[in-house]
Scaffold this active site. Structure first.
Site, PDB file in Angstrom:
ATOM      1  N   ASP A 106       0.791  -1.239   0.000  1.00  0.00           N
ATOM      2  CA  ASP A 106       0.000   0.000   0.000  1.00  0.00           C
ATOM      3  C   ASP A 106       0.825   1.292   0.000  1.00  0.00           C
ATOM      4  O   ASP A 106       0.524   2.225   0.765  1.00  0.00           O
ATOM      5  CB  ASP A 106      -0.931   0.012   1.214  1.00  0.00           C
ATOM      6  CG  ASP A 106      -1.917  -1.141   1.217  1.00  0.00           C
ATOM      7  OD1 ASP A 106      -1.929  -1.920   0.260  1.00  0.00           O
ATOM      8  OD2 ASP A 106      -2.658  -1.269   2.213  1.00  0.00           O
ATOM      9  N   LYS A 151      -6.718  -5.047  -2.738  1.00  0.00           N
ATOM     10  CA  LYS A 151      -7.351  -5.597  -1.543  1.00  0.00           C
ATOM     11  C   LYS A 151      -8.360  -4.606  -0.967  1.00  0.00           C
ATOM     12  O   LYS A 151      -8.361  -3.436  -1.324  1.00  0.00           O
ATOM     13  CB  LYS A 151      -6.292  -5.941  -0.485  1.00  0.00           C
ATOM     14  CG  LYS A 151      -5.518  -4.758   0.076  1.00  0.00           C
ATOM     15  CD  LYS A 151      -4.404  -5.260   0.988  1.00  0.00           C
ATOM     16  CE  LYS A 151      -3.666  -4.131   1.695  1.00  0.00           C
ATOM     17  NZ  LYS A 151      -4.476  -3.425   2.690  1.00  0.00           N
ATOM     18  N   CYS A 187      -1.383  -2.484   8.033  1.00  0.00           N
ATOM     19  CA  CYS A 187      -1.400  -3.406   6.891  1.00  0.00           C
ATOM     20  C   CYS A 187      -0.104  -4.189   6.724  1.00  0.00           C
ATOM     21  O   CYS A 187      -0.123  -5.346   6.309  1.00  0.00           O
ATOM     22  CB  CYS A 187      -1.745  -2.644   5.622  1.00  0.00           C
ATOM     23  SG  CYS A 187      -3.439  -1.978   5.652  1.00  0.00           S
TER      24      CYS A 187
END
Length: 230
Positions: free
Chosen positions: A14, A125, A173
């Site tokens: 990310d 995701k 994450c």
């Protein structure tokens, strides 16, 4: 040790505009600065697979504070989420966030400082509006799992043995991805030069202890676990 005992993959979690200063809606302090060490890792010749992930949320995602009634505040408020496929099982409380990484918006893009020419696979995701999905593998539910990215199968099909994790954010994450990689049976390292935490130094220390308890080793670029990639 034979070459089949060490087949490493890199997972870059990310590294997106909404998680980076100066304009990101959920910017991690100094988040953009991790691009340089990540690009160094991307160039390492021994990686058999280089994966980037993107949060890829629908606008009505459950983690956005403004999607709840009565109105809730990002960062400070939380909600209880139950498994939408089995509502009586596995309820847990999760923090709410500002709107971020909405599909096909500028904030969801990988930052331009990241050398995407060396990335083999991009995994999206968090696409199911009903569940939070910090991990690049799957959501937290197991009875049954609601959203599975297929990442575990991708790694296993390529014969991966070791997984190196970097990206944003260390205490969310990155942590969830590393823990799930370890649960899937991989040897897992988080390279701390390539990640930043939402919660600063206090969160960093707590997260490191939690990762180590789950079998994940936190290393630096100069450590032997990274040097063996060369």
């Amino acid at each position: 040790m034979t070459s089949r005992d060490f087949v490493p993959a890199l997972i870059i979690v990310d590294v997106q505009e909404d998680f980076c200063p100066p304009k990101g809606s959920l910017a991690v302090p100094n988040g953009r600065s991790i691009a340089e060490p990540i690009n160094s890792l991307l160039a390492e010749p021994k990686f058999a697979l280089r994966i980037a992930t993107q949060d890829w949320h629908p606008a009505n995602h459950i983690s956005f504070a403004n999607n709840h009634n009565p109105p809730k505040q990002p960062f400070t408020d939380s909600i209880k989420i139950s498994n939408p496929l089995n509502p009586s099982e596995e309820p847990y409380t999760t923090r709410l966030w500002p709107v971020h990484c909405v599909q096909d918006t500028a904030g969801a893009a990988l930052i331009p400082e990241l050398d995407t020419s060396n990335i083999d696979v991009v995994v999206k995701k968090g696409q199911d509006s009903r569940v939070e999905m910090y991990s690049a593998f799957y959501d937290p539910f197991r009875q049954p799992t609601v959203s599975d990215s297929g990442l575990a199968d991708t790694l296993k099909e390529r014969g991966i043995t070791h997984v190196y994790v970097v990206g944003l954010a260390y205490d969310y994450c990155v942590k969830a991805t590393a823990v799930d990689a370890a649960k899937e049976g991989f040897v897992v390292y988080v390279v701390q030069d390539g990640t930043k935490a939402v919660g600063g130094n206090e969160a960093w220390e707590e997260c490191t202890k939690s990762l180590e308890a789950d079998g994940v080793k936190v290393v630096r670029m100069e450590d032997e676990e990274v040097q063996r990639l060369r």
